[in-house]
Write a protein that holds these residues in place. Structure first.
Motif, mmCIF file in Angstrom:
data_model
loop_
_atom_site.group_PDB
_atom_site.id
_atom_site.type_symbol
_atom_site.label_atom_id
_atom_site.label_comp_id
_atom_site.label_asym_id
_atom_site.label_seq_id
_atom_site.Cartn_x
_atom_site.Cartn_y
_atom_site.Cartn_z
ATOM 1 N N LEU A 1 -6.296 42.200 -16.564
ATOM 2 C CA LEU A 1 -7.187 42.997 -15.723
ATOM 3 C C LEU A 1 -6.503 44.258 -15.214
ATOM 4 C CD1 LEU A 1 -8.991 40.201 -13.666
ATOM 5 C CD2 LEU A 1 -9.730 41.341 -15.758
ATOM 6 N N LYS A 2 -5.207 44.185 -14.968
ATOM 7 C CA LYS A 2 -4.470 45.359 -14.484
ATOM 8 C C LYS A 2 -4.463 46.468 -15.524
ATOM 9 C CE LYS A 2 0.105 46.810 -12.858
ATOM 10 N NZ LYS A 2 1.510 46.396 -12.616
ATOM 11 N N ASN A 3 -4.410 46.103 -16.800
ATOM 12 C CA ASN A 3 -4.291 47.094 -17.880
ATOM 13 C C ASN A 3 -5.620 47.392 -18.564
ATOM 14 O OD1 ASN A 3 -1.200 47.573 -18.259
ATOM 15 N ND2 ASN A 3 -1.401 45.365 -18.027
ATOM 16 N N ARG A 4 -6.708 46.977 -17.980
ATOM 17 C CA ARG A 4 -8.002 47.147 -18.642
ATOM 18 C C ARG A 4 -8.453 48.604 -18.605
ATOM 19 N NH1 ARG A 4 -9.265 45.484 -13.407
ATOM 20 N NH2 ARG A 4 -11.163 46.361 -12.488
ATOM 21 N N MET A 5 -9.203 48.976 -19.642
ATOM 22 C CA MET A 5 -9.811 50.301 -19.694
ATOM 23 C C MET A 5 -11.227 50.275 -19.123
ATOM 24 S SD MET A 5 -8.538 51.569 -23.475
ATOM 25 C CE MET A 5 -9.378 53.140 -23.280
ATOM 26 N N LYS A 6 -11.880 49.134 -19.225
ATOM 27 C CA LYS A 6 -13.230 48.983 -18.674
ATOM 28 C C LYS A 6 -13.100 48.518 -17.233
ATOM 29 C CE LYS A 6 -17.629 46.660 -19.631
ATOM 30 N NZ LYS A 6 -18.325 45.689 -20.508
ATOM 31 N N ARG A 7 -13.422 49.377 -16.292
ATOM 32 C CA ARG A 7 -13.132 49.089 -14.888
ATOM 33 C C ARG A 7 -14.072 48.068 -14.278
ATOM 34 N NH1 ARG A 7 -8.415 49.753 -15.141
ATOM 35 N NH2 ARG A 7 -8.383 49.339 -12.908
ATOM 36 N N VAL A 8 -15.340 48.092 -14.656
ATOM 37 C CA VAL A 8 -16.318 47.157 -14.075
ATOM 38 C C VAL A 8 -16.234 45.825 -14.820
ATOM 39 C CG1 VAL A 8 -18.749 46.739 -13.594
ATOM 40 C CG2 VAL A 8 -17.817 49.061 -13.410
ATOM 41 N N LEU A 9 -16.056 44.745 -14.075
ATOM 42 C CA LEU A 9 -15.988 43.416 -14.683
ATOM 43 C C LEU A 9 -17.391 42.925 -15.008
ATOM 44 C CD1 LEU A 9 -13.317 41.692 -12.391
ATOM 45 C CD2 LEU A 9 -12.984 42.951 -14.526
ATOM 46 N N ASP A 10 -17.591 42.487 -16.250
ATOM 47 C CA ASP A 10 -18.929 42.049 -16.645
ATOM 48 C C ASP A 10 -19.118 40.559 -16.343
ATOM 49 O OD1 ASP A 10 -17.730 40.586 -18.732
ATOM 50 O OD2 ASP A 10 -17.965 42.238 -20.139
ATOM 51 N N ILE A 11 -20.277 40.060 -16.698
ATOM 52 C CA ILE A 11 -20.662 38.710 -16.312
ATOM 53 C C ILE A 11 -19.755 37.645 -16.933
ATOM 54 C CG2 ILE A 11 -22.359 38.518 -18.200
ATOM 55 C CD1 ILE A 11 -24.133 36.930 -16.218
ATOM 56 N N GLY A 12 -19.312 37.853 -18.144
ATOM 57 C CA GLY A 12 -18.439 36.866 -18.771
ATOM 58 C C GLY A 12 -17.096 36.767 -18.088
ATOM 59 N N VAL A 13 -16.499 37.912 -17.732
ATOM 60 C CA VAL A 13 -15.198 37.918 -17.067
ATOM 61 C C VAL A 13 -15.313 37.333 -15.663
ATOM 62 C CG1 VAL A 13 -13.295 39.370 -16.270
ATOM 63 C CG2 VAL A 13 -14.441 39.886 -18.435
ATOM 64 N N ARG A 14 -16.386 37.647 -14.952
ATOM 65 C CA ARG A 14 -16.579 37.100 -13.600
ATOM 66 C C ARG A 14 -16.691 35.569 -13.653
ATOM 67 N NH1 ARG A 14 -18.398 41.109 -9.749
ATOM 68 N NH2 ARG A 14 -18.594 43.144 -10.769
ATOM 69 N N HIS A 15 -17.393 35.058 -14.639
ATOM 70 C CA HIS A 15 -17.491 33.602 -14.782
ATOM 71 C C HIS A 15 -16.126 32.998 -15.109
ATOM 72 C CE1 HIS A 15 -21.831 33.927 -14.630
ATOM 73 N NE2 HIS A 15 -21.963 32.634 -14.826
ATOM 74 N N TYR A 16 -15.354 33.699 -15.934
ATOM 75 C CA TYR A 16 -14.015 33.206 -16.289
ATOM 76 C C TYR A 16 -13.130 33.117 -15.046
ATOM 77 C CZ TYR A 16 -9.468 32.924 -18.605
ATOM 78 O OH TYR A 16 -8.210 32.526 -19.007
ATOM 79 N N LEU A 17 -13.165 34.131 -14.203
ATOM 80 C CA LEU A 17 -12.347 34.123 -12.987
ATOM 81 C C LEU A 17 -12.822 33.044 -12.014
ATOM 82 C CD1 LEU A 17 -11.935 37.966 -12.425
ATOM 83 C CD2 LEU A 17 -10.301 36.365 -13.431
ATOM 84 N N ALA A 18 -14.139 32.848 -11.914
ATOM 85 C CA ALA A 18 -14.651 31.759 -11.075
ATOM 86 C C ALA A 18 -14.198 30.405 -11.613
ATOM 87 C CB ALA A 18 -16.178 31.816 -11.006
ATOM 88 N N GLY A 19 -14.162 30.281 -12.940
ATOM 89 C CA GLY A 19 -13.675 29.047 -13.545
ATOM 90 C C GLY A 19 -12.211 28.799 -13.220
ATOM 91 N N LEU A 20 -11.387 29.847 -13.229
ATOM 92 C CA LEU A 20 -9.979 29.694 -12.861
ATOM 93 C C LEU A 20 -9.832 29.240 -11.415
ATOM 94 C CD1 LEU A 20 -8.174 32.734 -14.548
ATOM 95 C CD2 LEU A 20 -8.195 30.339 -15.281
ATOM 96 N N PHE A 21 -10.720 29.688 -10.540
ATOM 97 C CA PHE A 21 -10.709 29.218 -9.151
ATOM 98 C C PHE A 21 -10.943 27.711 -9.098
ATOM 99 C CE2 PHE A 21 -13.524 28.026 -5.599
ATOM 100 C CZ PHE A 21 -12.637 28.180 -4.538
ATOM 101 N N PHE A 22 -11.911 27.223 -9.847
ATOM 102 C CA PHE A 22 -12.190 25.783 -9.859
ATOM 103 C C PHE A 22 -11.052 25.010 -10.506
ATOM 104 C CE2 PHE A 22 -16.589 26.848 -8.849
ATOM 105 C CZ PHE A 22 -16.926 25.788 -8.019
ATOM 106 N N LEU A 23 -10.392 25.590 -11.496
ATOM 107 C CA LEU A 23 -9.234 24.931 -12.090
ATOM 108 C C LEU A 23 -8.143 24.737 -11.044
ATOM 109 C CD1 LEU A 23 -7.577 23.850 -14.465
ATOM 110 C CD2 LEU A 23 -6.975 26.216 -15.026
ATOM 111 N N GLY A 24 -7.916 25.748 -10.210
ATOM 112 C CA GLY A 24 -6.947 25.609 -9.135
ATOM 113 C C GLY A 24 -7.326 24.527 -8.143
ATOM 114 N N LEU A 25 -8.602 24.484 -7.762
ATOM 115 C CA LEU A 25 -9.073 23.420 -6.873
ATOM 116 C C LEU A 25 -8.825 22.047 -7.479
ATOM 117 C CD1 LEU A 25 -12.537 24.562 -5.415
ATOM 118 C CD2 LEU A 25 -10.343 24.413 -4.231
#
Length: 383
Positions: A255-279
């Protein structure tokens, strides 16, 4: 053989067939989960076993099989050995899941038949992937993660079969169920989501040049951690925490090196999934049931649904409109998906998953989330 875009093209019916059969199993799971939320609280409850196999083997593995038929040629830069082998895999897998779920829920005599069909499907898929991997002109760590996933796709049903036979022939040990769970949850889904996620999130965010060293360390830590937990070693848990940290670090670098600044729906779901993995990892030593629910419903559920919002529109647009682009008016790729329905589904799924360990009514929220999710995918197919 020279690999071109043409000979890497997979018929839409192959991945889409896996996707929509998986969605049918997802809907069946959601309805049963709403009616019997208590079943998942016990790992040996007959309905709980049916629900687990509908969700994980039906929905999760189904989407994974469909995605791998499309993704493996891209990762390996080599065509599938015989893409038509995907159809018997689909038939055997879908029949096996249906018989397994029905057998666990109502007719135990069907369980061996369902298990045999599912095992045959995964063996055939593994053989097909092996023959494809052998044709790869080069190798990378994403390919390594996919190879590990194929290994666990075979190991998991073999461990389930061993557990069933041990119960029949008198050497049953309930603790060995942990092996089956670790291979399925950790081996298949943790490695596939983080490994494939490295490739897909980089593509979705237009990120280039991030090396794969952290992914390689993640594979070592995750595999050794699963092995340690299987034999009751506390170090295994610490290694899984390390693997989680490496997955977060990889996501941060992408995400730090991305060229597309706005996170789309797939990436947002992926990050939410990582949150649940941590839980799930934090809860594992104290509340294994909550950990399993957060891992499956939150981590797997959100990432798989989110990735489908990106993969399916791309496949449909490519097969239906790519040759017509520039010659006539065709819909834009971003117009293929009703994102509002996708975000509504994600919110309901996350809310239901978060509360499901304590509140039975949360299963209804999760089930309601399945409906706009299915609607969004249906609209993609209609466009």
């Amino acid at each position: 053989m020279i690999v071109t875009a043409q000979n890497r093209t997979i018929p839409l019916s192959l991945p889409a067939g896996f996707f929509f059969l998986g969605e049918a199993f997802f809907l069946a799971f959601a309805l049963l989960f709403a009616l019997h939320p208590e079943a998942l609280a016990s790992p040996r409850h007959p309905l709980g076993l049916a629900l687990a196999h509908l969700f994980l083997l039906g929905f999760g593995v189904g989407v994974l099989l469909g995605a791998m038929h499309q993704l493996v040629p891209v990762v390996l830069e080599a065509p599938l050995y015989r893409q038509e082998l995907g159809y018997p895999v689909m038939l055997l897998w879908a029949s096996g899941v249906g018989l397994l779920a029905l057998g666990f829920a109502q007719a135990p005599a069907l369980v061996p038949w369902g298990g045999a069909l599912a095992l045959a499907a995964l063996f055939l898929f593994a053989l097909h992937m092996l023959l494809t991997f052998l044709k790869a002109p080069r190798w990378n760590r994403v390919a390594t993660s996919l190879a590990w996933v194929v290994f666990y796709l075979v190991l998991t049903p073999l461990l389930g079969l061993f557990q069933a036979l041990s119960q029949r022939y008198g050497f049953y040990d309930p603790e060995r169920l942990t092996w089956h769970l670790l291979a399925g949850l950790g081996g298949i889904f943790l490695l596939s989501i983080v490994g494939v996620g490295y490739k897909l999130v980089s593509m979705f965010t237009l990120t280039h040049g991030v090396d794969e060293s952290a992914l390689g360390l993640f594979l070592w830590a995750a595999n050794l951690g699963l092995l340690g937990l299987a034999f009751g070693e506390g170090l295994g848990y610490l290694l899984l925490l390390l693997a989680y940290g490496l997955a977060l670090y990889d996501a941060y670098r992408i995400l730090k090196n991305r060229m597309k600044r706005v996170l789309d729906i797939g990436v947002r779901h992926y990050l939410a999934g990582l949150f649940f993995l941590g839980l799930a990892l934090l809860a594992l030593p104290f509340h294994p049931v909550a950990a399993a629910l957060w891992f499956a419903l939150g981590f797997v559920g959100l990432v798989v649904t989110g990735m489908l919002y990106k993969i399916l529109p791309f496949l449909v647009w490519t097969h239906r409109y790519a040759k017509r682009a520039g010659k006539e008016k065709v819909p834009l790729l971003k117009e293929m998906l009703p994102e509002g329905a996708g975000y509504l589904a994600g919110g309901l799924l996350a809310f239901g998953a978060l509360l499901s360990p304590w509140f039975p009514w949360a299963a209804w929220a999760y089930t309601l989330g399945a409906l706009p999710h299915l609607y969004a995918l249906w609209e993609v197919m209609r466009r």
